[in-house]
Motif scaffolding. Sequence first.
Motif, short mmCIF file in Angstrom:
data_model
loop_
_atom_site.label_atom_id
_atom_site.label_comp_id
_atom_site.label_asym_id
_atom_site.label_seq_id
_atom_site.Cartn_x
_atom_site.Cartn_y
_atom_site.Cartn_z
N PHE A 166 0.85 -1.20 0.00
CA PHE A 166 0.00 0.00 0.00
C PHE A 166 0.89 1.25 0.00
CE2 PHE A 166 -3.24 -2.90 1.81
CZ PHE A 166 -4.30 -2.59 0.97
N ALA A 167 2.02 1.13 0.68
CA ALA A 167 2.98 2.24 0.74
C ALA A 167 4.38 1.64 0.58
CB ALA A 167 2.86 2.97 2.08
N PRO A 168 4.77 1.30 -0.66
CA PRO A 168 6.06 0.64 -0.89
C PRO A 168 7.23 1.49 -0.40
CG PRO A 168 4.71 0.64 -2.89
CD PRO A 168 4.05 1.56 -1.92
N PRO A 169 8.29 0.85 0.06
CA PRO A 169 9.46 1.61 0.55
C PRO A 169 10.10 2.43 -0.57
CG PRO A 169 9.93 -0.76 0.43
CD PRO A 169 8.47 -0.60 0.20
N LYS A 170 10.69 3.57 -0.18
CA LYS A 170 11.33 4.45 -1.17
C LYS A 170 12.57 3.80 -1.77
CE LYS A 170 10.03 8.76 1.12
NZ LYS A 170 10.58 9.89 1.90
N GLY A 171 13.31 3.10 -0.95
CA GLY A 171 14.57 2.51 -1.40
C GLY A 171 14.41 1.08 -1.86
N CYS A 172 15.37 0.24 -1.51
CA CYS A 172 15.32 -1.18 -1.86
C CYS A 172 14.20 -1.86 -1.08
CB CYS A 172 16.66 -1.83 -1.53
SG CYS A 172 16.65 -3.63 -1.71
N PRO A 173 13.33 -2.64 -1.73
CA PRO A 173 12.21 -3.27 -1.00
C PRO A 173 12.67 -4.26 0.06
CG PRO A 173 12.37 -4.12 -3.26
CD PRO A 173 13.30 -2.96 -3.17
N PHE A 174 13.92 -4.77 -0.07
CA PHE A 174 14.41 -5.79 0.85
C PHE A 174 15.23 -5.20 2.01
CE2 PHE A 174 17.30 -9.50 1.83
CZ PHE A 174 16.29 -10.34 2.31
N ALA A 175 15.41 -3.88 2.01
CA ALA A 175 16.31 -3.24 2.98
C ALA A 175 15.99 -3.58 4.44
CB ALA A 175 16.29 -1.73 2.78
N LEU B 170 17.09 5.38 -1.14
CA LEU B 170 17.09 5.50 -2.60
C LEU B 170 16.98 4.12 -3.25
CD1 LEU B 170 19.97 8.08 -3.20
CD2 LEU B 170 17.53 8.48 -3.58
N PRO B 171 16.18 4.01 -4.33
CA PRO B 171 16.13 2.72 -5.03
C PRO B 171 17.48 2.42 -5.67
CG PRO B 171 14.91 4.40 -6.25
CD PRO B 171 15.30 5.01 -4.94
N PRO B 172 17.97 1.19 -5.58
CA PRO B 172 19.29 0.87 -6.14
C PRO B 172 19.31 0.94 -7.66
CG PRO B 172 18.21 -1.11 -5.33
CD PRO B 172 17.35 0.03 -4.92
#
Length: 336
Positions: free
Chosen positions: A282-291, A304-306
């Motif tokens: 619903f609110a995906p993380p700004k950076g890496c989804p696995f962080a 930040l997204p990689p």
Amino acid sequence: MDEKLLEVKNLTFSFHTYGGVVKAVRDVSFDLKQGEVLGIVGESGCGKSVTSQCILKLNPEPPGFFEGGEILYKGQDIVKMSEKEMRAIRGKEIGFIFQDPMTSLNPTMKVGKQIEEIFVGRKDMTAAQKKEKALEILKLVGISDGEKRYNQYPHELSGGMKQRVMIAIALVGKPSIVIADEPTTSLDVTIEAQILDVLKNLQKEMNTSVIMITHDLGVIAKMCDRVVVMYGGKIVERGTVDEIFYHTKHPYTKGLLHSIARLDTDKNQRLEPIEGTPPDLFAPPKGCPFAARCEYAMEICSKLPPEIYHISEQHETECWLHHEFAPETDLNRKEA
């Protein structure tokens, strides 16, 4: 095998729900070549089934909707096609094997008639020719006594037999691509091995391209040429089977590989689960989804997204560990 039959470019697909918009698939890109088997692997909820169903526009719209991207099949954009145009592609050009044959087959129709449905509207075929094709494909998928099975209802067949019928339905139109969405989920291991052998043999015989959706890395190792690893609605790593299994470059892929037992695993050795929970889409993380679950996470990972890092010609990963300033780990150490 260099000809690209299918190209998915920056695909983004979401669902309207009472709780808000679920970003199920986020900026996903991959391609499928003639005659190859591509695996899409990841845990439940990572977006792999939604991605596969987008290719044939099987997700209900609404509540689902395309936010962006293209799905090019032989140069034509499926996203822009009408329902009438899609009917000409479903089954005839692209077949689909659903994950649960118990609920995917129509309980009120005989098996033969369900296989023949692909030929509805074909005025160049007689009823006898349609039946001949159905009996031929039943034989190809390893069902003996085809005439008897042709006249039976799904409830009269075993689970493995039903799955063979599903494969027959997907292949009877001799499509260029078959999408297999977890085709062995509900089967025991001996029947699973038989079904995978049937699928692999037919793929080679017909030179069909296959997209194999699964969470089972054993199925990937047995069936696939290339692998796409998904997490949190995004692709985190892609490469050949050998590159993914033996030269893993993303922490999530490493976690998947370490969470399964191997033949050389000691009986007293505990499996290593991936700690934590999947991201809220619903609110995906700004950076890496696995962080949030990553043992190697750095400050930049959650902000930040990689970028995409090219390890080899076919091997790519989206992980900050491969930035030139990242600390050295077992995942980014240069191989001799």
